[in-house]
Design a protein around this motif. Structure first.
Motif, short mmCIF file in Angstrom:
data_model
loop_
_atom_site.label_atom_id
_atom_site.label_comp_id
_atom_site.label_asym_id
_atom_site.label_seq_id
_atom_site.Cartn_x
_atom_site.Cartn_y
_atom_site.Cartn_z
N SER A 130 0.89 -1.15 0.00
CA SER A 130 0.00 0.00 0.00
C SER A 130 0.93 1.20 0.00
N ALA A 131 0.60 2.17 -0.84
CA ALA A 131 1.47 3.33 -0.96
C ALA A 131 0.63 4.56 -1.29
N VAL A 132 1.29 5.70 -1.31
CA VAL A 132 0.65 6.96 -1.66
C VAL A 132 1.45 7.57 -2.80
N ASP A 133 0.73 8.06 -3.83
CA ASP A 133 1.43 8.69 -4.95
C ASP A 133 1.67 10.17 -4.65
N GLY A 134 2.26 10.88 -5.59
CA GLY A 134 2.62 12.28 -5.39
C GLY A 134 1.45 13.20 -5.16
N GLU A 135 0.26 12.78 -5.58
CA GLU A 135 -0.94 13.59 -5.40
C GLU A 135 -1.72 13.20 -4.15
N GLY A 136 -1.20 12.24 -3.40
CA GLY A 136 -1.85 11.81 -2.16
C GLY A 136 -2.86 10.70 -2.33
N ASN A 137 -2.94 10.13 -3.54
CA ASN A 137 -3.87 9.04 -3.79
C ASN A 137 -3.32 7.72 -3.28
N ALA A 138 -4.18 6.90 -2.68
CA ALA A 138 -3.78 5.58 -2.20
C ALA A 138 -3.63 4.63 -3.38
N VAL A 139 -2.57 3.84 -3.35
CA VAL A 139 -2.27 2.88 -4.41
C VAL A 139 -1.94 1.55 -3.74
N GLN A 140 -2.44 0.45 -4.30
CA GLN A 140 -2.09 -0.87 -3.81
C GLN A 140 -1.67 -1.72 -4.98
#
Length: 66
Positions: free
Chosen positions: A6-16
Motif C-alpha cells: 500500500s502506498a501513496v502517490d505524489g498527489e496523495g492518492n492511495a495505491v495498492q
C-alpha cells in the motif's frame, strides 16, 4: 518473492499492488522508481496466493459444489 504494498502517490492518492522482488529493499527500490511512498509492505506466502492468483478466488457458491 511476491510482496503486496500500500502506498501513496505524489498527489496523495492511495495505491495498492503486488510486486515481485528478491527482498524488501527491492520492493522499496521499485516503489521509489514509481515515485510512490510506501505505507505498508507484506510478503505474500504461497498459501495466500493459491487459487486466487489464477482464478480470481472461490465464491461461496463454488464451495458448495466442491
Amino acid at each position: 518473492m511476491l510482496f503486496h504494498y500500500s502506498a501513496v502517490d505524489g498527489e496523495g492518492n492511495a495505491v495498492q499492488g503486488n510486486v515481485e522482488a528478491d527482498n524488501l529493499q527491492g520492493v522499496f527500490q521499485h516503489l521509489a522508481a514509481e515515485r510512490l511512498r510506501p505505507v505498508s509492505v507484506q510478503q505474500l506466502r504461497e498459501t495466500q496466493l493459491g487459487v486466487r492468483r489464477f482464478f480470481g478466488g472461490i465464491t461461496i457458491s463454488d464451495k458448495i459444489f466442491l
